[in-house]
Motif scaffolding. Structure first.
Motif, PDB file in Angstrom:
ATOM      1  N   ASN A 176      -2.248   4.081  -2.055  1.00  0.00           N
ATOM      2  CA  ASN A 176      -3.258   4.971  -2.636  1.00  0.00           C
ATOM      3  C   ASN A 176      -4.688   4.445  -2.584  1.00  0.00           C
ATOM      4  O   ASN A 176      -5.633   5.214  -2.748  1.00  0.00           O
ATOM      5  N   TYR A 233      -4.827   6.731   2.986  1.00  0.00           N
ATOM      6  CA  TYR A 233      -4.687   7.702   1.890  1.00  0.00           C
ATOM      7  C   TYR A 233      -5.870   8.671   1.891  1.00  0.00           C
ATOM      8  O   TYR A 233      -5.694   9.883   1.729  1.00  0.00           O
ATOM      9  N   ARG A 234      -7.080   8.147   2.086  1.00  0.00           N
ATOM     10  CA  ARG A 234      -8.274   9.010   2.091  1.00  0.00           C
ATOM     11  C   ARG A 234      -8.261   9.947   3.289  1.00  0.00           C
ATOM     12  O   ARG A 234      -8.628  11.133   3.167  1.00  0.00           O
ATOM     13  N   GLN A 260      -5.752  12.693   2.566  1.00  0.00           N
ATOM     14  CA  GLN A 260      -6.289  13.611   1.565  1.00  0.00           C
ATOM     15  C   GLN A 260      -7.240  14.623   2.190  1.00  0.00           C
ATOM     16  O   GLN A 260      -7.149  15.834   1.947  1.00  0.00           O
TER      17      GLN A 260
END
Length: 510
Positions: free
Chosen positions: A489, A494-495, A498
């Motif tokens: 995370n 993760y970014r 997203q």
């Protein structure tokens, strides 16, 4: 025409999920009824004959995938004349393929008893049983199956899945009713033949309604025919690779160990097929959209998309692998009983086999969409030959463990490493090391997540197998995703995911 790729993909995944849930639960129920009413040997017979016909499907030569690939550009260009010609060519080719498979089936009839080690059920005639399997296969080629290509090329897998769900429910209900009313294996098989015909009729009627201007007419030009031959040659080798990995495994078990073991192996392998069918919702829903993107977008954009999609997919695959490792044996005990269990080391190998398959799935979508069938020919030949040789050597020395171990080794070396080399040499041209490092990173994470989840599950004990299964299921669905979130995370992966998912949910092209 620029397809609404992500909207179509989301719709395909939704209806694909419905189809896969139905397609997982109902066949499990039907298989359980077959074993309870008839016996494990009947599952072995079904697995053996299905595998033989899978080998015969080499006659298809990969025309289906090749034709869908060649439809991407005329769809993007709104060239209906070329689409009509491709569909007409596909129709005529499938008629010939059906005839070839029929002839191959008739040729092998006298040799059927030699493919079974030991005895087989005496209340059935294996020649009649095989004839019903053969009829179902031939009908699928002769009765409008070619029209499915249009739905795939237009990224309307949701329609295929909707029809498939309805037909599967009707088929399963008919088979269960016939098994209880008649106790006849023949009646069970006839239901499959009848509903194969129904499925193809419904697909044909739907295609006629959605695309009334696309008819089976016209001729494919000589340049396209030459390109199709090249693609089909590569696809044929690819199909040989897949068949050596799957169908021949059960044939080897039947020939060298026995029909009962083939039945048990079929049960365990069926779980892998069922779980894989859920991940294939993602890949099949993406394929046409990726094909459209490859025609219209840059290699750099497609590479970035592939890397993000692959990370999402590997997290899903890792969670599924943890579930398989922890739930395989309790599920098999509930489903088939303690008499039809393999030892735990085979469960570990099946779980590893599943994850290694997932490692290459997203990359394979881009490879297929880019039409790299011919470029993969030597890699596929190497995997097929190596798998057959290792199957023969390992099954004699290690039994069922050897069959799975041979498949894992060849799948990793040729299927994963070899395919990676092909797509980066012939399409992306750069980024291979970044991709491989990412794959190894996610493999290490998957091993860690699966080990921790299994360790926690091992402390859960109940006298009731159902309670054990339910509690382990809850642990897997909470602990495995939580571990992935804890590990990933705070990182760039993760970014990136997203951002990608937010744009996809909002309906923007990414």
């Amino acid at each position: 025409m620029k397809l609404n790729r992500w909207q179509n993909a989301k719709r395909g995944m939704l209806f694909g999920l419905l189809f896969r849930i139905t397609g997982t639960l109902l066949p499990f129920l039907v298989q359980m009824v077959v074993i309870r009413k008839l016996g494990i040997e009947y599952i072995g017979i079904r697995g053996l004959f299905s595998s033989i016909l899978t080998v015969f499907s080499l006659a298809e030569l990969g025309f289906g995938s090749a034709i869908v690939f060649f439809m991407y550009k005329p769809i993007a260009d709104d060239n209906e004349e070329e689409l009509c010609a491709l569909l007409n060519f596909y129709k005529r080719t499938y008629r010939i393929i059906g005839l070839v498979i029929l002839m191959l089936g008739l040729i092998i009839l006298p040799w059927l008893p030699h493919l079974v080690k030991g005895s087989y059920p005496t209340d059935i005639n294996i020649y009649y049983v095989f004839a019903l399997f053969l009829a179902q296969s031939v009908l699928s080629y002769w009765m409008f199956a070619y029209k499915t290509s249009l739905l795939n090329a237009y990224q309307r897998t949701d329609i295929i899945n909707m029809i498939g769900t309805v037909v599967l429910v009707l088929t399963s209900l008919a088979q269960i009713a016939l098994l209880y009313l008649t106790g006849s294996f023949y009646a069970y098989l006839i239901a499959s033949v009848v509903f194969t015909f129904v499925n193809n009729i419904l697909i044909s009627a739907t295609v006629n309604k959605l695309y009334p201007r696309i008819k089976t007419k016209g001729k494919v030009n000589s340049n396209t025919l030459r390109d199709i031959r090249v693609k089909v040659s590569g696809l044929l080798v690819g199909k040989l690779c897949g068949i050596s990995r799957n169908a021949f495994d059960i044939i080897f078990v039947s020939m060298f160990i026995g029909l009962s073991y083939a039945g048990i192996y079929s049960n365990y392998y069926y779980v892998i097929v069922a779980v894989t069918s859920f991940t294939s919702i993602i890949t099949s829903s993406l394929l046409a959209g990726v094909g459209n993107s490859i025609v219209l977008e840059s290699k750099e954009k497609n590479y970035r998309d592939m890397m993000v999609l692959n990370k999402i997919y590997l997290v899903i695959g890792g969670c599924m692998t943890a579930c398989m490792l922890c739930l395989y044996q309790p599920f098999m005990t509930l489903w088939m009983g303690k008499d039809y269990l393999f030892p735990n080391e085979i469960i570990v190998l099946f779980s590893l086999y599943f994850y290694i398959q997932k490692m290459g799935d997203v990359r394979a979508v881009y490879s297929d969409a880019a039409g790299l069938f011919w470029e993969n020919r030597w890699r596929n030949i190497g995997e097929a030959v190596a798998n057959l040789i290792l199957n023969y050597i390992f099954v004699i020395k290690f039994g069922v463990v050897g069959i799975i171990l041979a498949t894992i080794l060849t799948l990793f070396v040729f299927g994963f490493l070899g395919s990676t080399q092909v797509i980066f040499r012939h399409y992306f041209n750069s980024g291979k090391m970044e991709y491989l490092l990412s794959e190894m990173k996610y493999l290490a994470i998957a091993l860690l997540v699966c080990s921790i989840t299994y360790l926690i599950c091992s402390y859960i004990t109940f006298d009731s197998m159902l309670l054990l299964f339910v509690f382990r299921l809850i642990i897997c669905f909470t602990i495995a995703p939580a571990l992935y979130w804890i590990i990933l995370n705070r990182g760039k992966d993760y970014r990136d995911v997203q951002t990608f998912l937010m744009r996809m949910i909002q309906g923007n092209q990414v």
